[in-house]
Every structure is written in C-alpha cells, then in structure tokens.
Design a protein around this motif. Structure first.
Motif, mmCIF file in Angstrom:
data_model
loop_
_atom_site.group_PDB
_atom_site.id
_atom_site.type_symbol
_atom_site.label_atom_id
_atom_site.label_comp_id
_atom_site.label_asym_id
_atom_site.label_seq_id
_atom_site.Cartn_x
_atom_site.Cartn_y
_atom_site.Cartn_z
ATOM 1 N N ALA A 115 -9.259 0.373 3.580
ATOM 2 C CA ALA A 115 -10.498 -0.753 3.492
ATOM 3 C C ALA A 115 -10.770 -1.714 2.352
ATOM 4 C CB ALA A 115 -11.175 0.559 3.790
ATOM 5 N N LYS A 116 -9.291 -1.330 1.627
ATOM 6 C CA LYS A 116 -9.221 -2.282 0.479
ATOM 7 C C LYS A 116 -8.621 -3.440 0.897
ATOM 8 C CE LYS A 116 -8.973 1.328 -3.176
ATOM 9 N NZ LYS A 116 -8.886 1.980 -4.071
ATOM 10 N N ILE A 117 -7.808 -3.421 1.923
ATOM 11 C CA ILE A 117 -7.393 -4.807 2.237
ATOM 12 C C ILE A 117 -7.713 -5.727 3.657
ATOM 13 C CG2 ILE A 117 -4.703 -3.774 0.661
ATOM 14 C CD1 ILE A 117 -3.055 -3.663 3.866
ATOM 15 N N LEU A 136 -0.612 -7.577 -4.188
ATOM 16 C CA LEU A 136 -1.479 -7.239 -5.343
ATOM 17 C C LEU A 136 -0.785 -5.362 -5.063
ATOM 18 C CD1 LEU A 136 -4.885 -5.475 -5.062
ATOM 19 C CD2 LEU A 136 -4.629 -5.960 -2.777
ATOM 20 N N LEU A 194 -1.384 -1.556 -4.376
ATOM 21 C CA LEU A 194 -2.241 -0.355 -4.656
ATOM 22 C C LEU A 194 -1.967 0.756 -4.722
ATOM 23 C CD1 LEU A 194 -4.553 -1.563 -1.924
ATOM 24 C CD2 LEU A 194 -5.165 -1.789 -4.598
ATOM 25 N N ILE A 210 0.841 -1.488 0.057
ATOM 26 C CA ILE A 210 -0.123 -0.027 0.258
ATOM 27 C C ILE A 210 1.176 1.046 0.178
ATOM 28 C CG2 ILE A 210 -1.841 -0.970 1.432
ATOM 29 C CD1 ILE A 210 -1.105 0.352 3.348
ATOM 30 N N VAL A 224 -7.534 -9.178 3.565
ATOM 31 C CA VAL A 224 -7.349 -10.203 3.202
ATOM 32 C C VAL A 224 -5.990 -10.331 2.891
ATOM 33 C CG1 VAL A 224 -4.813 -9.143 0.904
ATOM 34 C CG2 VAL A 224 -7.260 -7.837 0.664
ATOM 35 N N GLU A 253 -0.312 4.466 -5.279
ATOM 36 C CA GLU A 253 -1.345 5.091 -6.149
ATOM 37 C C GLU A 253 -0.462 7.004 -6.236
ATOM 38 O OE1 GLU A 253 -5.249 7.618 -4.705
ATOM 39 O OE2 GLU A 253 -4.838 6.423 -4.279
ATOM 40 N N ARG A 279 -8.604 5.110 2.519
ATOM 41 C CA ARG A 279 -9.097 4.387 1.679
ATOM 42 C C ARG A 279 -9.039 3.286 1.256
ATOM 43 N NH1 ARG A 279 -8.184 9.087 -1.449
ATOM 44 N NH2 ARG A 279 -6.428 7.913 -3.016
ATOM 45 N N GLN A 280 -7.232 3.006 1.228
ATOM 46 C CA GLN A 280 -6.395 1.893 0.852
ATOM 47 C C GLN A 280 -6.833 0.611 2.394
ATOM 48 O OE1 GLN A 280 -2.701 2.757 -0.392
ATOM 49 N NE2 GLN A 280 -3.167 4.593 -1.641
#
Length: 190
Positions: A60-62, A42, A44, A8, A65, A46, A57-58
């Motif tokens: 929450a995406k992991i 993965l 992320l 991330i 995972v 950015e 944001r990031q």
C-alpha cells in the motif's frame, strides 16, 4: 512520488548486520543505488517483516510510487518462524504481481543457508529447515522465471560459505557481506 530505486522487504533489505554508526543500518540497498548512479531511494525494509507484512502494509505504501527499479527482499522470516507453505507462495505471487509495471525492472534474491548458520540448532531441525529453504528457492526461481523478475542466486554465491560475510547472529550479512551483495546485485543489474 518518483524514486530511482524502491526496495520492500525485511531486515535483509533494512541492512541489519551493517550498523551505520548512528543507530541505524546501511546495508546493500544504498550501495546498489550508488553503483547504478541512482540517488532517490525508498527502502521500506523492516526488521521481522514477513511476506504477509509486505502484502498487508508495504504494498500500500508503494501503490502510487513511480520507479524503474524495484527490489523485493522478503521471505526469510516466513521460513524460520511459523511457516505456512501455501500462504508463503500466495504472498510471494501477490507481491510480484503487484509490483510489476511496464518499464519497471523487478529484482530479488533467493534464500541463503540460514539454517546452516544458526547456532545451537539441533541437526533434525537444521535438516528440516534446509529442506524448506531449498523448496522455497525452487518455487522462487520458477516464479521469477514466469514473471520476468531478475533473481540474484544468493543461495549459491561464494560469499555464503565465508563466515566473515555473516553477522554473528547467523541470519544477517555483516558489513562486508552487505558490500559484497551490493556489488553482486549491481553487477547483475548493470
């Protein structure tokens, strides 16, 4: 979902400065994965992301995972833009607390001398930014020691003094820089 490696962060993680020939970037992340024999990655990373972006944001995406290797590469944008000392520290602490998990190795890098590479920066601004980067590196070193995070000391790595290792923007590693960073991180993690 299960990944061998999750990263991330910001454009440093994204690989900016190391074009892949297809409109994207390669960077150090896939090279570290290759060196460690990891295939499902993965990333992320950015462009422009700050520690606030990673928190909001990031993470929450992991959240769901599963990975044994997790890299965090963020903070440079905080340090060169509208800097919030307390928010920066709070966000980094939140990030490292959120990604910690039993059996997971978390790694990061500290902040190289970006102020020394920025073209046209007046000396007084360069000195102030260097002091900010040094303070951030001290905080990050202490946080990593407290949390058991593996820290790559990019700030003192010989590559930082070699202009060939840096993209012309002075902020991102060049393709050679990303390859060298990948080799050094993979060695640290081996």
């Amino acid at each position: 979902m299960r990944y061998d490696l999750v990263v991330i962060g910001d454009s440093f993680a994204e690989g900016r400065g190391d074009p892949d020939g297809n409109g994207g970037f390669t960077g150090w992340v896939p090279r570290v994965a290759h060196r460690l024999g990891l295939s499902d990655v993965l990333n992320l990373g950015e462009y422009g992301a700050t520690t606030t972006d990673v928190v909001e944001r990031q993470l929450a995406k992991i959240a769901d995972v599963d990975t044994d290797e997790l890299g965090v590469a963020v903070g440079g944008n905080d340090l060169v833009r509208a800097y919030d000392h307390d928010g920066f520290r709070r966000n980094l602490t939140t990030i490292f607390d959120a990604v910690a998990a039993p059996g997971r190795r978390v790694f990061t890098h500290d902040y190289p001398d970006i102020p020394g590479k920025l073209p046209g920066l007046p000396p007084e601004h360069r000195d102030a930014l260097r002091a900010r980067f040094a303070e951030a590196n001290d905080f990050l070193a202490a946080l990593c020691a407290e949390r058991g995070v593996v820290r790559y000391a990019l700030s003192t790595a010989p590559l930082c003094a070699d202009p060939d290792m840096w993209y012309p923007d002075g902020i991102h590693p060049s393709a050679l820089g990303h390859r060298t960073i990948a080799d050094e991180i993979a060695t640290l993690l081996s």
